[in-house]
Write an enzyme that holds these catalytic residues in place. Structure first.
Site, PDB file in Angstrom:
ATOM      1  N   SER A 166       0.836  -1.194   0.000  1.00 37.95           N
ATOM      2  CA  SER A 166       0.000   0.000   0.000  1.00 37.95           C
ATOM      3  C   SER A 166       0.871   1.245   0.000  1.00 37.95           C
ATOM      4  O   SER A 166       2.067   1.182   0.268  1.00 37.95           O
ATOM      5  CB  SER A 166      -0.913   0.012   1.222  1.00 37.95           C
ATOM      6  OG  SER A 166      -0.139   0.241   2.385  1.00 37.95           O
ATOM      7  N   LYS A 167       0.256   2.350  -0.310  1.00 35.47           N
ATOM      8  CA  LYS A 167       0.993   3.619  -0.401  1.00 35.47           C
ATOM      9  C   LYS A 167       1.772   3.909   0.878  1.00 35.47           C
ATOM     10  O   LYS A 167       2.868   4.418   0.844  1.00 35.47           O
ATOM     11  CB  LYS A 167       0.013   4.772  -0.660  1.00 35.47           C
ATOM     12  CG  LYS A 167      -0.610   4.752  -2.041  1.00 35.47           C
ATOM     13  CD  LYS A 167      -1.212   6.101  -2.378  1.00 35.47           C
ATOM     14  CE  LYS A 167      -2.412   6.454  -1.526  1.00 35.47           C
ATOM     15  NZ  LYS A 167      -3.640   5.772  -1.893  1.00 35.47           N
ATOM     16  N   ARG A 168       1.152   3.573   2.002  1.00 35.23           N
ATOM     17  CA  ARG A 168       1.783   3.909   3.278  1.00 35.23           C
ATOM     18  C   ARG A 168       3.082   3.145   3.517  1.00 35.23           C
ATOM     19  O   ARG A 168       3.964   3.629   4.221  1.00 35.23           O
ATOM     20  CB  ARG A 168       0.834   3.616   4.433  1.00 35.23           C
ATOM     21  CG  ARG A 168      -0.452   4.386   4.348  1.00 35.23           C
ATOM     22  CD  ARG A 168      -1.149   4.341   5.669  1.00 35.23           C
ATOM     23  NE  ARG A 168      -1.255   5.676   6.249  1.00 35.23           N
ATOM     24  CZ  ARG A 168      -2.024   5.950   7.287  1.00 35.23           C
ATOM     25  NH1 ARG A 168      -2.714   4.998   7.855  1.00 35.23           N
ATOM     26  NH2 ARG A 168      -2.100   7.163   7.762  1.00 35.23           N
TER      27      ARG A 168
END
Length: 413
Positions: A166-168
């Site tokens: 994920s982006k995080r």
RNA sequence: GGCCCGUUCGUCUAGGGGUUAGGACACAAGAUUUUCAUUCUUGGAACAGGGGUUCGAGUCCCCUACGGGCUACCA
């Protein structure tokens, strides 16, 4: 479109507000709207037709769901995974039209793809569970003959542990995930991008292409054109792939060293300016050609090349101390004098002059080369010292040499 | 929980019944560069487990374990 679907027998209505409560009331293990639970809820199959009509005319909110058969095998072929079988008893009456009249993805993607004559649906594995629904939609809409082929790609996983990337994860682990820096207008969160970290688009593309696919040969570096030529879905693997950022850097390095010095100099120039230095084209090209082999990114150049633009103000004393012998200072002083009177035409002549001098002292150049490097650049590693000297020029070399010797005299003498 | 998908070196992967299980990244060692790095060579390192099928299973089937995905009026 809504009218057309409303007339179909496979669609049912439901009072919006009561939907979730009814499901709870039905006391099913996992609250699903399906062939069984629908019979105990308020909708167009349990309500008399005129009551349905009345409610619609009264403007009651409603959604339109697909009405699935109770027990039916849905089979479809996936190019990557082969035959997949799901029973409708494990599926639910998914919403097709929301109460605001807009279609959900399930309906929209099927209609859209049909209208656009799409031949292949290639998407991430997270869509696999809803694929049977889409197959049924094609069937009920009478479009089965034009149903596209499906290919569900393996997922990209977090580099540490497991789970979908994920982006995080990027900012948590210090690598980019998005193509470009991105500020989420809603949350105000930023996601760092490949471009800003110095990755070349071709390198990222190449790296990504190798995650979950391989050409069946040992070739790893592919241009976009070669990729187009070589790619085929039947060589896509089934299992998810973890990001390996060491390898991503390696890919970038491969592309970096293939660039011309002209190109690299042009890319490096703004960074040089930003650091407060200036240099002409030719000088930059020379610097870049010496430094590129050891860098993964152009934005790393400065850390390897700062000494090409300014004399060191501090030295790697720890390494110096290890190399320091009783006669080191004296040998270096003599070397400096030798260089003063030698010609600086090119790296080779500097090397020759240096060796002649060391021979006269009956010592190998290896004995003091490391110290020499640190005095002139401050660093213990870098490109060929003689190349560096040639580029810096005699005056600069002598000046740095003297300055460095002053330092070692104080520190080690 | 239910359903679906998956499982070869640390990581990305090759392999589709008979292989010393190959490559790449990373790591280590040696060589070279009379320096560090580069480069070259070498090395360690894997078939999740258990049952079958077979003369013979990484390759085929089943079970288990583990991992993942989905389970929204999001896509």
């Amino acid at each position: 479109m809504k009218l057309a679907l409303l007339t179909m027998p496979s669609i049912l209505l439901k009072s919006l507000t009561k939907c979730s409560k009814d499901l709870e009331a039905a006391k099913v293990a996992s609250p699903q709207y399906n062939a069984i639970t629908r019979n105990s809820m308020i909708n167009s199959v349990t309500l008399p037709e005129d009551e349905v009509k009345r409610r619609l005319e009264a403007g009651e909110p409603y959604v339109i769901r697909i009405k699935l058969p109770r027990q039916e095998e849905v089979r479809f072929h996936d190019i990557i995974r082969g035959w997949i079988v799901v029973h409708t008893q494990n599926m639910d009456d998914k919403v097709l039209f929301k109460s605001d009249g807009m279609p959900t993805y399930h309906l929209a993607n099927v209609v859209d793809d049909y209208l656009m004559d799409i031949s292949h649906v290639i998407r991430g594995e997270e869509w696999l569970p809803s694929a049977p629904l889409h197959v049924l939609l094609y069937r009920y809409l009478g479009w089965e003959a034009k149903m596209p082929e499906f290919a569900h790609l393996p997922l990209l996983l977090k580099p540490d542990g497991n789970g979908k990337l994920s982006k995080r994860d990027g900012d948590r682990l210090g690598f980019p995930v998005a193509p470009l820096n991105w500020l989420d207008p809603k949350t105000g969160e930023t996601t760092s991008g490949y471009r800003e970290k110095g990755y070349y688009p071709e390198a990222v593309l190449n790296f990504l292409a190798m995650l979950g696919w391989n050409p069946g040969t040992t070739q790893e570096i592919f241009s976009l054109e070669e990729l187009v030529e070589a790619f085929s879905l039947d060589r896509v693997s089934k299992a998810g792939a973890k990001f390996d950022f060491e390898k991503a850097k390696w890919f970038n390095h491969q592309y970096l060293i293939r660039k011309s010095d002209d190109e690299l100099a042009a890319q490096f120039k703004p960074l040089v300016t930003e650091a407060g230095f200036s240099a002409d084209e030719e000088y930059l090209k020379s610097v870049v050609s010496l430094v590129k082999e050891r860098a993964n990114f152009v934005i790393d150049f400065m850390e390897h090349a700062r000494f090409f633009f300014e004399a060191p103000t501090s030295w790697d004393d720890d390494t110096l101390r290890k190399k320091w012998k009783a006669d080191t200072q004296d040998l270096l002083e003599g070397w400096k004098e030798a260089l003063k009177s030698s010609n600086f035409d090119n790296a080779q002549s500097i090397e020759d002059a240096s060796k002649v001098y060391m021979e006269s002292r009956e010592a190998g150049i290896g004995k003091v080369l490391q110290a020499f490097r640190i005095l002139l650049t401050g660093l213990s590693a870098g490109p060929s010292m003689f190349e560096i000297c040639a580029l810096l020029g005699k005056d600069e070399v002598i000046s740095r040499f003297e300055n460095g010797l002053k330092h070692t005299k104080e520190a080690f003498a």
